[in-house]
Scaffold this active site. Structure first.
Site, short mmCIF file in Angstrom:
data_model
loop_
_atom_site.label_atom_id
_atom_site.label_comp_id
_atom_site.label_asym_id
_atom_site.label_seq_id
_atom_site.Cartn_x
_atom_site.Cartn_y
_atom_site.Cartn_z
N HIS A 116 -4.21 -8.53 12.32
CA HIS A 116 -3.27 -7.13 12.45
C HIS A 116 -4.33 -6.77 14.00
O HIS A 116 -3.53 -5.35 15.14
CB HIS A 116 -2.46 -5.91 11.97
CG HIS A 116 -1.31 -5.08 13.19
ND1 HIS A 116 -0.58 -3.96 11.92
CD2 HIS A 116 -0.64 -5.28 14.03
CE1 HIS A 116 0.47 -4.55 12.52
NE2 HIS A 116 0.28 -4.84 13.73
N ASP B 103 4.49 -0.35 9.33
CA ASP B 103 3.63 -1.28 8.78
C ASP B 103 3.32 -0.19 7.46
O ASP B 103 3.57 0.97 7.64
CB ASP B 103 2.59 -0.47 9.39
CG ASP B 103 1.01 -1.41 8.71
OD1 ASP B 103 0.69 -1.62 8.01
OD2 ASP B 103 0.38 -2.03 10.23
N HIS C 265 0.11 1.02 6.17
CA HIS C 265 -0.26 1.87 6.90
C HIS C 265 -0.91 1.88 8.90
O HIS C 265 0.42 1.48 9.22
CB HIS C 265 -1.50 0.86 7.25
CG HIS C 265 -1.97 0.04 5.74
ND1 HIS C 265 -1.28 -1.13 5.81
CD2 HIS C 265 -2.61 0.28 4.27
CE1 HIS C 265 -1.63 -1.90 4.23
NE2 HIS C 265 -2.62 -0.32 3.84
N ASP D 15 -2.84 1.81 11.20
CA ASP D 15 -4.21 2.07 12.26
C ASP D 15 -4.20 2.25 12.78
O ASP D 15 -4.75 1.81 13.79
CB ASP D 15 -3.31 0.17 12.10
CG ASP D 15 -2.79 -1.03 11.32
OD1 ASP D 15 -3.42 -0.88 9.96
OD2 ASP D 15 -1.99 -1.32 11.84
N HIS E 54 -9.00 -4.01 12.28
CA HIS E 54 -7.77 -3.61 12.22
C HIS E 54 -6.28 -2.68 11.24
O HIS E 54 -5.40 -2.41 11.98
CB HIS E 54 -6.74 -5.36 11.28
CG HIS E 54 -6.87 -4.63 9.38
ND1 HIS E 54 -6.47 -5.04 8.08
CD2 HIS E 54 -7.73 -3.82 8.95
CE1 HIS E 54 -6.41 -4.99 7.34
NE2 HIS E 54 -7.51 -4.52 7.48
N ASP F 48 3.78 -5.66 10.82
CA ASP F 48 2.92 -5.66 9.36
C ASP F 48 3.26 -6.57 8.13
O ASP F 48 4.73 -5.53 7.68
CB ASP F 48 1.62 -4.75 9.46
CG ASP F 48 0.91 -5.00 8.63
OD1 ASP F 48 0.70 -5.81 7.34
OD2 ASP F 48 -0.44 -4.51 8.52
N ASP G 100 3.06 -6.25 5.19
CA ASP G 100 2.60 -5.20 4.18
C ASP G 100 3.94 -4.17 3.78
O ASP G 100 3.34 -3.01 3.35
CB ASP G 100 0.57 -5.01 4.04
CG ASP G 100 0.44 -4.16 5.36
OD1 ASP G 100 1.21 -3.01 5.68
OD2 ASP G 100 -0.89 -4.24 5.71
N GLU H 171 -0.85 -10.42 9.84
CA GLU H 171 -1.09 -9.84 7.65
C GLU H 171 -0.82 -10.73 7.02
O GLU H 171 -0.69 -10.51 5.36
CB GLU H 171 -1.26 -9.00 7.12
CG GLU H 171 -1.63 -7.68 8.75
CD GLU H 171 -3.22 -7.97 8.22
OE1 GLU H 171 -4.06 -8.74 6.84
OE2 GLU H 171 -3.96 -7.14 9.10
C1 DIR Z 1 -7.15 1.01 6.07
C2 DIR Z 1 -6.87 -0.41 5.82
N1 DIR Z 1 -6.68 2.19 6.53
C3 DIR Z 1 -8.72 0.99 7.30
N2 DIR Z 1 -5.48 -1.01 6.74
C4 DIR Z 1 -5.13 -1.78 6.66
O1 DIR Z 1 -9.11 0.00 6.50
O2 DIR Z 1 -8.57 1.46 8.05
N3 DIR Z 1 -4.43 -1.68 8.03
N4 DIR Z 1 -4.98 -2.36 5.67
O3 DIR Z 1 -3.63 -2.88 8.05
MN MN Z 2 -1.54 -3.22 10.16
MN MN Z 3 -0.63 -3.08 6.62
#
Ligand code: DIR
Ligand code: MN
Ligand code: MN
Ligand code: MN
Length: 312
Positions: free
Chosen positions: A95, A118, A120, A122, A135, A226, A228, A271
């Site tokens: 991402h 998403d 998350h 991000d 990401h 994303d 996910d 992703e």
């Molecule tokens: C988590 C995971 N918040 C990080 N983030 C992800 O690494 O900052 N984002 N997987 O897609």
């Molecule tokens: Mn993401």
């Molecule tokens: Mn994500």
């Protein structure tokens, strides 16, 4: 309609190998053919190539020189495709590629609204991130209100944040770090988590999100999707799966709604990691990605219209 596709086999925004093979897997599933069946003029620009920038000494941002080099090239490519009057589809990659696509979109169209789909947020900076993975940082890098929270980042001078956080809406959140939650509350960011999807349903969530970020229906819209955000039962091949996500039907409904605005000019699909899980997992995930993309470029479950000039 005209569409440009750009692949970004980039995986250095996180630490799991395989996500760089996303573009290859999604193309192999017939991406171009499926888009052409929608009656679109499709141009595949191939995969981006880039030179890493020489950057070191930045704390807690892994591979920043690579991210900076790749996203800078990508931003320029996106501007070029939009200038050719094509809507643009970017296939990741992790991402962090969203830094390049959204920067390019904003530089070209100025008035842009972003839907960040998403699990998350991000929204970390190098000071709040527990992983050091870029990401998990793109939204914080892209938005002007968050600029003060960053140190000077060598290699990223080309990217001056010009997007207001008020023009960003999240859908699908269910794994938000504590500092990310703090930032969401401090700035009143438009954020619809899975509990909002349960409470209001996906249709009303998308309607409310668009109403918040683009009340005058005037912005060029960008979906950064994303994979996910989907439930891992429906899209298992991704680096940071979180149970309890969007169904494929909810995601397709969301993309159909955005297509109908006629202002959806950029889609990122990121992703997808074909090296995670078995062959069936990969097939499920790639097919999900294709369905989401098709819906964003005009496929409808009601059936397509008869092409012009073919009716008797
Ligand atoms: C988590 C995971 N918040 C990080 N983030 C992800 O690494 O900052 N984002 N997987 O897609
Ligand atoms: Mn993401
Ligand atoms: Mn994500
Ligand atoms: Mn590494």
């Amino acid at each position: 309609g005209k569409v440009g596709i750009i692949g970004v086999p980039f995986e250095k925004g996180q630490h799991k190998q395989g996500v760089a093979h996303g573009p290859k897997a999604i193309r192999a599933a017939g991406l171009v053919r499926e888009l052409e069946l929608l009656g679109l003029d499709v141009k595949d620009y191939g995969d981006i190539s880039y030179k890493a920038k020489n950057v070191d000494g930045i704390n807690n941002m892994s591979h920043l020189g690579d991210v900076a080099g790749c996203t800078n090239c990508l931003s320029e490519q996106i501007q070029q495709i939009l200038k050719e009057d094509r809507r643009v589809l970017t296939i990741g990659g992790d991402h962090s590629v969203g830094i390049g696509t959204i920067d390019g979109h904003v530089k070209e169209k100025k008035n842009v609204g972003v839907l960040w789909i998403d699990a998350h947020a991000d929204l970390n900076t190098n000071k709040t991130s527990e992983s050091g993975n870029v990401h998990g940082m793109p939204v914080a890098l892209l938005t002007s209100e968050l600029a003060d929270y960053w140190p000077h980042l060598p290699g990223m001078d080309w990217q001056q944040p010009m997007l207001s956080i008020r023009n960003v809406a999240y859908i699908g959140l269910r794994s938000v770090d504590c500092y990310e939650r703090l930032v969401i509350e401090k700035f009143g960011i438009t954020a619809f988590g899975m509990e909002d999807v349960e409470r209001y349903g996906i249709h009303d969530v998308v309607y409310m999100a668009l109403n918040k970020i683009d009340p005058n229906e005037s912005k060029s819209l960008h979906v950064s999707f994303d994979i996910d955000s989907l439930d891992p039962l429906e899209a298992p091949c991704t680096g940071t799966p979180v149970r309890g996500g969007l169904s494929i039907r909810e995601a397709v409904h969301l993309m159909e709604m955005l297509y109908r605005t006629k202002r959806l000019n950029a889609v990122d699909l990121v992703e997808v990691n074909p090296h995670i899980g078995n062959q069936r997992d990969t097939q499920l995930t790639v097919e999900a990605a294709i369905h989401i993309i098709q819906a964003g470029f005009g496929y409808t479950r009601r059936g397509l219209k008869v092409p012009e000039g073919v009716t008797d």
